[in-house]
Scaffold this motif. Structure first.
Motif, PDB file in Angstrom:
ATOM      1  N   VAL A   1       0.839  -1.209   0.000  1.00  0.00           N
ATOM      2  CA  VAL A   1       0.000   0.000   0.000  1.00  0.00           C
ATOM      3  C   VAL A   1       0.867   1.249   0.000  1.00  0.00           C
ATOM      4  CG1 VAL A   1      -1.657   1.345   1.353  1.00  0.00           C
ATOM      5  CG2 VAL A   1      -1.971  -1.127   1.088  1.00  0.00           C
ATOM      6  N   ALA A   2       1.907   1.244   0.815  1.00  0.00           N
ATOM      7  CA  ALA A   2       2.768   2.418   0.941  1.00  0.00           C
ATOM      8  C   ALA A   2       3.494   2.730  -0.357  1.00  0.00           C
ATOM      9  CB  ALA A   2       3.769   2.218   2.079  1.00  0.00           C
ATOM     10  N   HIS A   3       4.130   1.720  -0.947  1.00  0.00           N
ATOM     11  CA  HIS A   3       4.893   2.042  -2.158  1.00  0.00           C
ATOM     12  C   HIS A   3       3.979   2.333  -3.346  1.00  0.00           C
ATOM     13  CE1 HIS A   3       4.460  -1.795  -4.307  1.00  0.00           C
ATOM     14  NE2 HIS A   3       4.999  -2.477  -3.322  1.00  0.00           N
ATOM     15  N   SER A   4       2.730   1.839  -3.294  1.00  0.00           N
ATOM     16  CA  SER A   4       1.775   2.187  -4.348  1.00  0.00           C
ATOM     17  C   SER A   4       1.409   3.671  -4.271  1.00  0.00           C
ATOM     18  CB  SER A   4       0.512   1.331  -4.226  1.00  0.00           C
ATOM     19  OG  SER A   4       0.800  -0.045  -4.428  1.00  0.00           O
ATOM     20  N   ILE A   5       1.324   4.196  -3.049  1.00  0.00           N
ATOM     21  CA  ILE A   5       0.986   5.612  -2.858  1.00  0.00           C
ATOM     22  C   ILE A   5       2.061   6.507  -3.460  1.00  0.00           C
ATOM     23  CG2 ILE A   5       0.719   7.435  -1.124  1.00  0.00           C
ATOM     24  CD1 ILE A   5      -0.624   5.339   0.681  1.00  0.00           C
ATOM     25  N   THR A   6       3.308   6.286  -3.078  1.00  0.00           N
ATOM     26  CA  THR A   6       4.372   7.172  -3.558  1.00  0.00           C
ATOM     27  C   THR A   6       4.713   6.912  -5.022  1.00  0.00           C
ATOM     28  OG1 THR A   6       5.914   5.644  -2.464  1.00  0.00           O
ATOM     29  CG2 THR A   6       5.451   7.722  -1.362  1.00  0.00           C
ATOM     30  N   LEU A   7       4.503   5.680  -5.497  1.00  0.00           N
ATOM     31  CA  LEU A   7       4.678   5.405  -6.920  1.00  0.00           C
ATOM     32  C   LEU A   7       3.730   6.269  -7.741  1.00  0.00           C
ATOM     33  CD1 LEU A   7       5.615   3.830  -9.436  1.00  0.00           C
ATOM     34  CD2 LEU A   7       3.991   2.019  -8.804  1.00  0.00           C
ATOM     35  N   GLY A   8       2.469   6.334  -7.294  1.00  0.00           N
ATOM     36  CA  GLY A   8       1.491   7.158  -8.000  1.00  0.00           C
ATOM     37  C   GLY A   8       1.805   8.635  -7.917  1.00  0.00           C
ATOM     38  N   LEU A   9       2.146   9.105  -6.727  1.00  0.00           N
ATOM     39  CA  LEU A   9       2.443  10.527  -6.548  1.00  0.00           C
ATOM     40  C   LEU A   9       3.639  10.959  -7.381  1.00  0.00           C
ATOM     41  CD1 LEU A   9       1.944  10.930  -2.677  1.00  0.00           C
ATOM     42  CD2 LEU A   9       0.435  11.757  -4.495  1.00  0.00           C
ATOM     43  N   ALA A  10       4.682  10.138  -7.400  1.00  0.00           N
ATOM     44  CA  ALA A  10       5.895  10.490  -8.147  1.00  0.00           C
ATOM     45  C   ALA A  10       5.654  10.444  -9.650  1.00  0.00           C
ATOM     46  CB  ALA A  10       7.033   9.552  -7.764  1.00  0.00           C
ATOM     47  N   THR A  11       4.940   9.431 -10.114  1.00  0.00           N
ATOM     48  CA  THR A  11       4.694   9.290 -11.549  1.00  0.00           C
ATOM     49  C   THR A  11       3.808  10.415 -12.068  1.00  0.00           C
ATOM     50  OG1 THR A  11       4.879   6.886 -11.348  1.00  0.00           O
ATOM     51  CG2 THR A  11       3.852   7.738 -13.342  1.00  0.00           C
ATOM     52  N   LEU A  12       2.833  10.842 -11.265  1.00  0.00           N
ATOM     53  CA  LEU A  12       1.930  11.915 -11.670  1.00  0.00           C
ATOM     54  C   LEU A  12       2.549  13.297 -11.471  1.00  0.00           C
ATOM     55  CD1 LEU A  12      -1.400  10.461 -10.226  1.00  0.00           C
ATOM     56  CD2 LEU A  12      -0.693  10.536 -12.625  1.00  0.00           C
ATOM     57  N   GLY A  13       3.732  13.349 -10.875  1.00  0.00           N
ATOM     58  CA  GLY A  13       4.441  14.616 -10.739  1.00  0.00           C
ATOM     59  C   GLY A  13       4.127  15.410  -9.496  1.00  0.00           C
ATOM     60  N   TYR A  14       3.462  14.796  -8.522  1.00  0.00           N
ATOM     61  CA  TYR A  14       3.098  15.523  -7.295  1.00  0.00           C
ATOM     62  C   TYR A  14       4.196  15.465  -6.232  1.00  0.00           C
ATOM     63  CZ  TYR A  14      -1.628  15.619  -9.198  1.00  0.00           C
ATOM     64  OH  TYR A  14      -2.718  15.836  -9.995  1.00  0.00           O
ATOM     65  N   ALA A  15       5.159  14.598  -6.399  1.00  0.00           N
ATOM     66  CA  ALA A  15       6.258  14.489  -5.425  1.00  0.00           C
ATOM     67  C   ALA A  15       7.504  14.021  -6.165  1.00  0.00           C
ATOM     68  CB  ALA A  15       5.894  13.504  -4.314  1.00  0.00           C
ATOM     69  N   TRP A  16       8.649  14.357  -5.599  1.00  0.00           N
ATOM     70  CA  TRP A  16       9.915  14.003  -6.246  1.00  0.00           C
ATOM     71  C   TRP A  16      11.017  13.945  -5.208  1.00  0.00           C
ATOM     72  CZ3 TRP A  16      14.463  17.022  -6.803  1.00  0.00           C
ATOM     73  CH2 TRP A  16      15.435  16.473  -7.664  1.00  0.00           C
ATOM     74  N   VAL A  17      11.903  12.957  -5.338  1.00  0.00           N
ATOM     75  CA  VAL A  17      13.055  12.819  -4.461  1.00  0.00           C
ATOM     76  C   VAL A  17      14.284  12.632  -5.342  1.00  0.00           C
ATOM     77  CG1 VAL A  17      14.164  11.429  -2.676  1.00  0.00           C
ATOM     78  CG2 VAL A  17      11.693  11.782  -2.618  1.00  0.00           C
ATOM     79  N   PRO A  18      15.374  13.381  -5.103  1.00  0.00           N
ATOM     80  CA  PRO A  18      16.597  13.206  -5.903  1.00  0.00           C
ATOM     81  C   PRO A  18      17.082  11.770  -5.852  1.00  0.00           C
ATOM     82  CG  PRO A  18      16.738  15.180  -4.536  1.00  0.00           C
ATOM     83  CD  PRO A  18      15.510  14.441  -4.087  1.00  0.00           C
ATOM     84  N   ALA A  19      17.595  11.275  -6.973  1.00  0.00           N
ATOM     85  CA  ALA A  19      17.951   9.859  -7.099  1.00  0.00           C
ATOM     86  C   ALA A  19      19.033   9.415  -6.132  1.00  0.00           C
ATOM     87  CB  ALA A  19      18.381   9.571  -8.536  1.00  0.00           C
ATOM     88  N   ASP A  20      20.111  10.184  -6.005  1.00  0.00           N
ATOM     89  CA  ASP A  20      21.228   9.743  -5.164  1.00  0.00           C
ATOM     90  C   ASP A  20      20.862   9.659  -3.684  1.00  0.00           C
ATOM     91  OD1 ASP A  20      22.818   9.381  -7.364  1.00  0.00           O
ATOM     92  OD2 ASP A  20      23.842  11.312  -7.198  1.00  0.00           O
TER      93      ASP A  20
END
Length: 338
Positions: free
Chosen positions: A194-213
């Motif tokens: 459930v948790a990784h599905s939430i942030t997967l959606g937010l990041a893919t839709l452009g609502y959240a972002w975290v630098p890769a490194d």
């Protein structure tokens, strides 16, 4: 069942599977294999924009070249741009006739373990998205594709992403070691999902972002954290994590979701594909994750049926692998920040 006895029995089952991919884990430094991406967009009569994106793996550019069918020729100079994780090439080509049915060869792809995601769009709205594998390093372009075929493509990408994401799998292994019962395992894996599905959606839709490194370093730290909890379990101690593993799984699952999102956005996902691609990719990730968990549980059952009696060190090896690789990746990725 006590925590300690449950951990030892689960550890025995995980040992063989972990050792089988340990070498691969170290060699790739736990980074998933990012696919290459080819986008072809019609801009006029028999003219098409071409975007060719190849990943940079271990500091080296993917050694794959495009070869179009005879008659297809470039009409502009190729422009190249190097990013931190990939190289992007752009130019315009002209086809003597309909592009559908033409062949593209990916020279050198057969010597790699990288797939290519190919997307073609026409001015009249036709679109096609397909995968090219190293085993068959060429494609004949099609201008007809049903929604289920597109969904299949992104589901496959999700499955491959999780199964090649050794750091994500090792985190799941750590969770399985510290849980004390089947009920607790289901609850913990569900919370992580459930948790990784939430942030997967937010990041893919452009609502959240975290630098890769920093993200990669934090994911490695989450694995190291579980390694410490495994040692605490063996010592007969307790902690918030051991009492409530599902809460910790949910918290770290939010972090891992951003890592999953990188696998979807790294291919240059077109905005028109996002809703279906996001759903299909997430389903693929879940299929791969559940397959991994079920495989380990089946190994567990098989070894119990065979009454396999392993040496004492084998019961502890998986926990030490989780902690050791977590520490190695944390140090490696932290140093990369500087």
């Amino acid at each position: 069942m006590s925590h300690a006895s449950g951990s030892c029995r689960t550890g025995v089952l995980l040992l063989g599977f972990l050792i089988s991919f340990l070498a691969a884990c170290v060699c790739v430094s736990a980074h998933e294999i990012r696919p290459a991406y080819l986008q072809i967009d019609q801009i006029g009569q028999n003219r098409f924009n071409v975007l060719w994106r190849t990943p940079i793996l271990s500091g080296m550019r993917l050694p794959v070249l495009l070869k179009f069918s005879d008659g297809i020729k470039p009409v502009t100079e190729q422009m190249e741009r190097e990013l931190s994780d990939s190289v992007i090439e752009r130019n315009v080509i002209e086809s003597p006739g309909e592009l559908a049915g033409q062949r593209i060869d990916f020279v050198g792809l057969q010597a790699t373990i990288t797939d290519v995601l190919v997307r073609v769009s026409w001015l009249d709205g036709r679109k096609a998205t397909e995968f090219v594998r190293p085993a068959q390093p060429w494609i004949e372009l099609s201008d007809r594709q049903a929604a289920w075929q597109l969904a299949k493509t992104y589901t496959t990408l999700g499955i491959e992403h999780i199964l090649m994401g050794f750091d994500h799998l090792l985190f799941v292994v750590g969770l399985m070691i510290i849980v004390s019962s089947t009920r607790s395992l289901i609850k913990t894996i569900t919370a992580f999902t459930v948790a990784h599905s939430i942030t997967l959606g937010l990041a893919t839709l452009g609502y959240a972002w975290v630098p890769a490194d920093p993200l990669n370093a934090a994911i490695a730290l989450s694995i190291l954290f579980l390694g410490v909890e495994v040692v605490r379990l063996w010592r007969g101690q307790t902690s918030f994590t051991l009492r409530h593993p599902w809460i910790v799984a949910f918290a770290f699952g939010l972090l891992h979701g951003f890592g999953f999102a990188s696998g979807l956005t790294a291919v240059g996902l077109p905005s028109s594909d996002i809703p279906l691609a996001l759903l299909a990719f997430n389903i693929g990730v879940e299929i791969g994750q559940l397959a991994f968990v079920l495989l380990i549980l089946l190994l567990h059952r098989a070894l119990r049926a065979l009454q396999f009696d392993p040496p004492r060190w084998a019961s502890y090896a998986p926990g030490y692998l989780v902690g050791s690789l977590g520490a190695f990746w944390t140090i490696e990725r932290t140093l990369m920040l500087f």
